[in-house]
Design a protein around this motif. Sequence first.
Motif, PDB file in Angstrom:
ATOM      1  N   TRP A   1      48.893  31.103  42.572  1.00  0.00           N
ATOM      2  CA  TRP A   1      48.241  32.095  41.802  1.00  0.00           C
ATOM      3  C   TRP A   1      48.250  32.237  40.609  1.00  0.00           C
ATOM      4  CZ3 TRP A   1      45.131  34.113  45.404  1.00  0.00           C
ATOM      5  CH2 TRP A   1      45.180  34.219  46.576  1.00  0.00           C
ATOM      6  N   SER A   2      49.411  31.594  39.977  1.00  0.00           N
ATOM      7  CA  SER A   2      49.490  31.700  38.638  1.00  0.00           C
ATOM      8  C   SER A   2      48.211  30.898  37.879  1.00  0.00           C
ATOM      9  CB  SER A   2      50.738  31.089  37.971  1.00  0.00           C
ATOM     10  OG  SER A   2      50.920  29.742  38.513  1.00  0.00           O
ATOM     11  N   ASN A   3      47.720  30.118  38.466  1.00  0.00           N
ATOM     12  CA  ASN A   3      46.385  29.373  37.809  1.00  0.00           C
ATOM     13  C   ASN A   3      45.401  30.347  37.198  1.00  0.00           C
ATOM     14  OD1 ASN A   3      47.470  27.140  38.661  1.00  0.00           O
ATOM     15  ND2 ASN A   3      46.265  26.589  40.557  1.00  0.00           N
ATOM     16  N   TYR A   4      45.122  31.550  37.897  1.00  0.00           N
ATOM     17  CA  TYR A   4      44.163  32.511  37.467  1.00  0.00           C
ATOM     18  C   TYR A   4      44.732  33.187  36.238  1.00  0.00           C
ATOM     19  CZ  TYR A   4      41.635  31.816  41.912  1.00  0.00           C
ATOM     20  OH  TYR A   4      40.889  31.292  42.871  1.00  0.00           O
ATOM     21  N   SER A   5      46.132  33.587  36.333  1.00  0.00           N
ATOM     22  CA  SER A   5      46.634  34.274  35.104  1.00  0.00           C
ATOM     23  C   SER A   5      46.542  33.196  33.840  1.00  0.00           C
ATOM     24  CB  SER A   5      47.930  34.890  35.199  1.00  0.00           C
ATOM     25  OG  SER A   5      48.759  33.695  35.715  1.00  0.00           O
ATOM     26  N   GLU A   6      47.098  31.995  34.132  1.00  0.00           N
ATOM     27  CA  GLU A   6      46.832  30.883  33.021  1.00  0.00           C
ATOM     28  C   GLU A   6      45.632  30.735  32.263  1.00  0.00           C
ATOM     29  OE1 GLU A   6      48.473  26.371  32.478  1.00  0.00           O
ATOM     30  OE2 GLU A   6      48.670  27.315  34.406  1.00  0.00           O
TER      31      GLU A   6
ATOM     32  N   TRP B   1      43.288  33.144  32.223  1.00  0.00           N
ATOM     33  CA  TRP B   1      42.964  34.194  31.594  1.00  0.00           C
ATOM     34  C   TRP B   1      43.864  34.224  30.152  1.00  0.00           C
ATOM     35  CZ3 TRP B   1      39.313  38.058  32.698  1.00  0.00           C
ATOM     36  CH2 TRP B   1      39.501  39.168  31.844  1.00  0.00           C
ATOM     37  N   ASP B   2      44.880  33.731  30.238  1.00  0.00           N
ATOM     38  CA  ASP B   2      45.913  33.708  28.995  1.00  0.00           C
ATOM     39  C   ASP B   2      45.491  32.552  27.935  1.00  0.00           C
ATOM     40  OD1 ASP B   2      47.349  35.940  30.067  1.00  0.00           O
ATOM     41  OD2 ASP B   2      48.709  34.606  30.917  1.00  0.00           O
TER      42      ASP B   2
END
Length: 288
Positions: free
Chosen positions: A67-72, A74-75
């Motif tokens: 799920w960290s792919n989406y936050s990555e 965005w960042d």
Amino acid sequence: MPEALVQRPRVRPRTRNRYGRAAAYLFVGSGALLMVLPFLAALFNSLKSHAQYIEVPPVILPDPPQWSNYSEVWDRAPFGTYALNSFVIATAATVGNVLSSAMVGHALARMRLPARGALLTAALGTLMLPTVVTIIPSFLMFREFGWLDTFLPLIVPFWLATPFGIFLMRQSFLAIPQDFQEAATLDGAGPWRIFTRIHLPLVKPALATLSVFTFMASWGAVLEPTVYLTSPDKLTLPLGVMGLRGQFVGNDQLVTAAALMSLVPILVLFVVAQRYFVRGAMSAGVKG
């Protein structure tokens, strides 16, 4: 016992209807599954690690989901800026197209205009012109206006009504009984009051349908933003997602995650306006 005297059991109409309904549900369900499979494949790929993404034979389900792919995404990319630009352009274009197409469609449907049939034919005839035919004259015109690298070339044309919007709204206004307009005229209502107070509230499904179509077209446009926009901080979301492939080299799962994130506003809009969307699409086929 003679064969002629043997009575075969008759299939009851209710049983036939049940089988027909089951076959229809099976057909529609199979078609829906075919439509959903690409979306599910993209969703699973966006939750994979890079090793799972390039693994052969391919892994269907991510283990564990990243799920960290989406936050990555965005960042590491100005995803919020791209989304805000697309939202501003799509919202302004939608408002303008709905208002202008409703007014033009109402005039062609309810007002006695000279050669209104020819005007409608001319407007619908422009649908046969592909965008690539008009993009160069439009570019030269907007360059003279000083509108290049601004949002205006992506918004203003929608405020001049679109052929599809004119046709959809005209068909919706034709479906309204003439008695409403005659009663309002006897009460002293003018054309503008009849349009805003009586006719416009009766075509909400068509307005919702046109809003969804316009928002989707503006949100997913690629050619026009590529021609008119040059500054990185003014790029729309589709252009930003396309540019992420060069930034995320070797991380295609992040590009897939960005592409799915760009679909969220469209899905939300469709879910909210789904009831009106279906009714509006059906009313477009009413012949006046």
